[in-house]
Structures are given as C-alpha cells and as structure tokens.
Design an enzyme around this catalytic site. Structure first.
Site, PDB file in Angstrom:
ATOM      1  CG  HIS A  78     -61.795  10.732  48.384  1.00 33.80           C
ATOM      2  ND1 HIS A  78     -62.139  10.086  46.815  1.00 33.80           N
ATOM      3  CD2 HIS A  78     -62.350  11.827  48.368  1.00 33.80           C
ATOM      4  CE1 HIS A  78     -62.047  11.316  46.461  1.00 33.80           C
ATOM      5  NE2 HIS A  78     -62.844  12.338  47.343  1.00 33.80           N
ATOM      6  CD  GLU A 100     -60.898   4.513  48.400  1.00 32.99           C
ATOM      7  OE1 GLU A 100     -61.282   4.061  47.196  1.00 32.99           O
ATOM      8  OE2 GLU A 100     -61.545   5.972  48.355  1.00 32.99           O
ATOM      9  CB  CYS A 142     -61.917   8.945  42.326  1.00 32.62           C
ATOM     10  SG  CYS A 142     -60.698   9.645  43.890  1.00 32.62           S
ATOM     11  CB  CYS A 170     -58.467   7.351  45.172  1.00 32.01           C
ATOM     12  SG  CYS A 170     -59.722   7.364  47.285  1.00 32.01           S
TER      13      CYS A 170
END
Length: 157
Positions: free
Chosen positions: A53, A55, A83, A86
């Site tokens: 992801h 992040e 999420c 993250c």
C-alpha cells in the site's frame, strides 16, 4: 517547509503517477521538520504484494532515508484513510499526525475489499498517540477514484 496541504498534494501526484502506471488510486507522503522524507503510491499489482500500500511503501522509504524505524514528529498525508494494516504500521513508526482525504468507505464504494474499521476507531481502541485529521483535500482525493476508473487498469483487490 511543507505544510499538510502541500504534502497531500504530493500524495495526490504520486497517486496519479500510480494510476498512469496501471496501479490503484492511492498515494502517501511523509515529512518531518518541514522536509519531505518519502512519497509513494500503491504497488500492490506491480509487486504482486498485497501489503504494498502507499503508506507502507512511503514508510519503508522514509525509514530507509532516516536510517531509523521510528519517525517521531513526522506528518503523513494519505489520499485515503489508512486501512487497519497501514494504521498499525503508522502507529508502530510513531508518526505524529496522519492527514487524509477520502474515506475507507469511498474505497469500498468503488470495489476495494476494505475492512470497515475506521482509522479513528483503531487509534482509539489501541490507545495510539497518533493524531488523525480527516477531510484534507477530500474532493481531490475522491476524484482519484474517477481518474483510476478511466485509466489503464481499474483492478481492485
């Protein structure tokens, strides 16, 4: 000196670059002491790595840039609410504040398989010291989903 609005603009630009490369519509940028440490987009599909992801990628790059796993005093700008994975990583990195635009619900609405656990709820339940600021350039961040739908790949995961 980078302020949160400038930082999220960098995250938006990273997300747009990711979209152009066939990746999903998420970007993240991290700064400390007004200086950019890292900016990244999702690379889940490119890396065949469900954890890649924006992040996580930005955290990896920022930690490498600083030579430390802790990013105390850092501010993070993400185009979408982090999420749970993250958010946990941001907590473990000890960032100070996370600013975000779109919501987890926005990502779910376009087909991403989201856990419907708001970052604020995770921070509260986990007693994290990370501060959250939602809605920064929210319309521009939500517009990334439309750009992504019109791009080379609109594959969700």
């Amino acid at each position: 000196m980078l302020d949160p609005s400038q930082l999220i603009q960098l995250a938006i630009e990273k997300a747009q670059a990711g979209i152009a490369a066939g990746q999903s519509p998420f970007g993240c940028a991290i700064a400390r002491d007004g200086k950019l440490l890292a900016a990244a987009h999702n690379r889940v599909l490119a890396n065949t790595d469900i954890t890649a992801h924006a992040e996580i990628n930005a955290l990896r790059d920022a930690c490498l840039a600083t030579g430390d796993i802790f990013l105390e005093g850092a501010i993070v700008a993400s185009t979408c609410e982090p999420c749970p994975m993250c958010m946990a990583a941001l907590h473990w990195a000890r960032v100070e504040t996370v600013y975000y635009g779109a919501l987890i619900a926005d990502a779910a609405a376009v087909g991403f398989n989201e856990l419907h656990l708001p970052a604020a709820e995770l921070v509260r339940a986990g007693q994290s010291s990370v501060s959250l600021e939602s809605g920064l350039l929210a319309e521009a961040c939500r517009a990334l989903f439309d750009q992504w739908r019109a791009g080379p790949s609109d594959r969700t995961y």
